[in-house]
Scaffold this motif. Sequence first.
Motif, PDB file in Angstrom:
ATOM      1  N   ARG B 119      29.589  45.222  40.713  1.00  0.00           N
ATOM      2  CA  ARG B 119      31.031  45.124  40.499  1.00  0.00           C
ATOM      3  C   ARG B 119      31.587  46.458  39.971  1.00  0.00           C
ATOM      4  NH1 ARG B 119      33.128  44.874  35.191  1.00  0.00           N
ATOM      5  NH2 ARG B 119      31.653  43.247  34.597  1.00  0.00           N
ATOM      6  N   GLU B 120      32.561  47.005  40.697  1.00  0.00           N
ATOM      7  CA  GLU B 120      33.237  48.245  40.284  1.00  0.00           C
ATOM      8  C   GLU B 120      32.265  49.408  40.078  1.00  0.00           C
ATOM      9  OE1 GLU B 120      35.499  46.872  36.922  1.00  0.00           O
ATOM     10  OE2 GLU B 120      36.505  45.383  38.168  1.00  0.00           O
ATOM     11  N   TYR B 140      36.766  43.134  39.616  1.00  0.00           N
ATOM     12  CA  TYR B 140      36.826  41.894  38.834  1.00  0.00           C
ATOM     13  C   TYR B 140      38.241  41.334  38.947  1.00  0.00           C
ATOM     14  CZ  TYR B 140      35.241  38.548  35.344  1.00  0.00           C
ATOM     15  OH  TYR B 140      34.886  37.409  34.699  1.00  0.00           O
ATOM     16  N   ARG B 141      38.467  40.154  38.395  1.00  0.00           N
ATOM     17  CA  ARG B 141      39.746  39.446  38.540  1.00  0.00           C
ATOM     18  C   ARG B 141      40.941  40.357  38.287  1.00  0.00           C
ATOM     19  NH1 ARG B 141      37.864  35.543  41.508  1.00  0.00           N
ATOM     20  NH2 ARG B 141      36.546  34.031  40.431  1.00  0.00           N
ATOM     21  N   GLY B 142      41.795  40.474  39.281  1.00  0.00           N
ATOM     22  CA  GLY B 142      43.039  41.215  39.111  1.00  0.00           C
ATOM     23  C   GLY B 142      42.934  42.696  39.377  1.00  0.00           C
ATOM     24  N   GLU B 143      41.736  43.224  39.404  1.00  0.00           N
ATOM     25  CA  GLU B 143      41.555  44.682  39.549  1.00  0.00           C
ATOM     26  C   GLU B 143      41.939  45.120  40.965  1.00  0.00           C
ATOM     27  OE1 GLU B 143      41.223  47.622  37.338  1.00  0.00           O
ATOM     28  OE2 GLU B 143      40.102  45.981  36.440  1.00  0.00           O
TER      29      GLU B 143
END
Lengths: 570, 253
Positions: B119-120, B140-143
Amino acid sequence: MELLIKNGSVYDPVNGIKGDRTDISIRDGKIVDKVSSSASVIDAGGRVVMAGGVDAHSHIAGAKVNMGRIMRPEDTRLGIKPRTKITRPCTGYTVPNVYAMGYRYAQMGYTTVFEAAQAIMKARHTHEELEEIPIIDKGALTLFGSNWPTMDFVREKNMDKLAAYVAWGLLASRGFGIKCVNPGGGEMWGFGKNVTGLDDVVPNFEVTPREIIVSLMKVNETLKLPHSVHLHCNNLGKPGNYRTTLASMELADQVRARKDRQVLHVTHVTFNCWGGTNWGDFESKADEIANYLNNCDNVTTDMGQLIFGSATTMTADGPVQYANAKLLHAKWANGDVELEDASGVVPIFYAKQVSIHAIMWAMGLELALLTKDPYKVLLTTDHPNGGPFVNYPEVIALLMSNKKRQEEIKTLHALVNDRTKIPGITRELDFNDIAVMTRVGTAKVLGLLDTKGHLGAGSDADLSIYDIIPDQIDPSIEHAKIKSAFSSAAYTIKGGEIVVKDGEITATPAGRTYWVDATVPEEQTEIMMKDIRHKFKNYYSMNLANYAVQDEYVTHPEVIKAGAIPVEVS
Amino acid sequence: MQTVTIKPKSELTISVEAENISPDKFAGKSEKDIQSLEVWLGNHKTTLGDLFTIKVEGIGTAADVKIVMEGNFSRVKRIGEGMTAGLIMIKGDVDMHLGAKMSGGKITVAGNADSWAGREMKGGDIIIEGNAAYYLGSGYRGESCGMRGGKITVLGNTLDFAGEHMCGGEIYVNGNAGILAGISNNGGKIVIGGNTSRPGSEMSKGTIIIKGKVDEMMPVFKLEGTEAVDGVTYNKYTGDVIGNGKGLLYVLV
Ligand SMILES: [Zn+2]
């Protein structure tokens, strides 16, 4: 409970104290002339002492703020701090959780903050959040600019009904004053349109923004509200909008203030002092706004300073947010408040190398530095539209140090040199000016100068001590020290209680919520309510009985009496 | 060279937040120092030494650290988070957020990895010999930016939303992928060896190559004709046309 703050370099412009070594006495949450020898003592050691900070325009609670939290889980991650024995957990940077709102303001030495926009229908949510924000006193301005009843009564030219509606709307929302956002535009947005100037006619209502603004200013004075009309101008976010802003300011000349304050407060000028005709020839006209302010005494403003980095734009100006989302390819939340307003939320990242952002950064500073009287330009970032409020110390340092500004300009898009006046402005504000822009001025603009913003006897015992000894520092050179001292108060005292020491929260008392109870003759309310009942019967999806905020939602109220008829003093 | 060998002391049934298992955190540390590093077991703060046996041989900088993990780590999250160099070899399964935000070094997993692996991530290598679950290499959520650089290789299958909001880097999946692989791709490269469905909507940039079968196409791509990539002929699409996207999607003819 008595407390004596000894040996501070006190900045209290209202009482003519400009950094003189003065002792401040506190008893039972109020500032008094003298305390007994048994009082606890804080030795300020020559450090800066000011009244607690007062913020007249921030978005700290309510439907929009929460929408920002919902749509920005990634923002949550930018400010996580676990709970301690005293504090609850904190999250977020641009849209912090309720606890972080209170703690972070208190850590900067702020003790009073006003939420700048609540729709009446959403007010219950606003108050649920306000109640949970620890430490600080607060209040919320109520939106009236695109409400159907407002526009009906403006068209009928019936100022009695409008005054009764405003008084009733403040009661129903437990609101503090009249907020007017892009008047008429909220209604037009329901049809995918917007108003483009003061004289556009709002369809179905046959009124213009000009008529709405003037009428609201008139009833504001009829009701002798503590604050003036608080205006977010039409055409916000469009190049060339400074003309609309100036024309809106001129409307204040049509109304005479009935209290010792402005007739009109024009907010977050960074977003509405734009020159040019498009993004290509975009330029700052903050100097024109400052010039107007220098020649008038009935309008005040706030900066809405831009801060580079992450921000979340949120406003009742629905159409401008749609335009923003399209322009930025960003996430967009759109809201409709039936019969009352629109709203929108869009995240943004302000970058130093984007010319528009660099020019906007200069605008707030130009406004503050070119306007001679600091009482006319309050320090705000329109949190979180221009940037989060935790950056106020950065703004203070920029205002106090030309050196810092010049260093910053070197890192920005080169157009900041051609399209703004900021590179040539050498003025540096002093501690007294800062005290005005963050305390006295804000308290005066809000109409709370009796008890807030100063350190005279009878005032609330809200004050902050900063780790700066004025005669041992040159803020122009040591701007980093200024920024760090204002970020982390040595002491914040709220209602006589030490809530922050050395930048850490030490106590979390509940703050109070200010709202205005304005009276009008009963028969006037009765006539107006006939129209309101009709609206509920025919248009609202909810029942009138479920509409108003009940007292249960405002458990720490501080009610200010106002009104069209003489108020009995008990 | 510093070799650190980690084994669970007993079966872990509650999730462990183990971002401290990383070459950067272990470099130059003694056995005792590593054992005392903090981890969370559920809502309870404990140490690595409490949950795992830890053996250290030699000493070195992060680039010289080799972490060998033997056993079942299927409840251990955030292994290698933010690592910049070195090697982690996991001879078993791992929980979520493997190698999140890593910028260098290499992680190999002999078993399966749960959701949000890589992730990222900004750089380095992740090789998963089994399967990867949801949101492989995603934000991740919203990114708005997921994986930004580096390479993830999965020899088995992956589930939905692989490479969501990718801004750079490469993901190779040998097997099948769930729905919406490469959704909101902003510049990464994804190769799916097997089958998938509805790849790549909301693409603005980047490349997705599907070597197997696509069950269903999102109706937001424009067919540009055929093109050969490495000697194989694909249908070439551009999109997402709704957002004026410049993404490339290749699907086996
Ligand atoms: Zn605002």
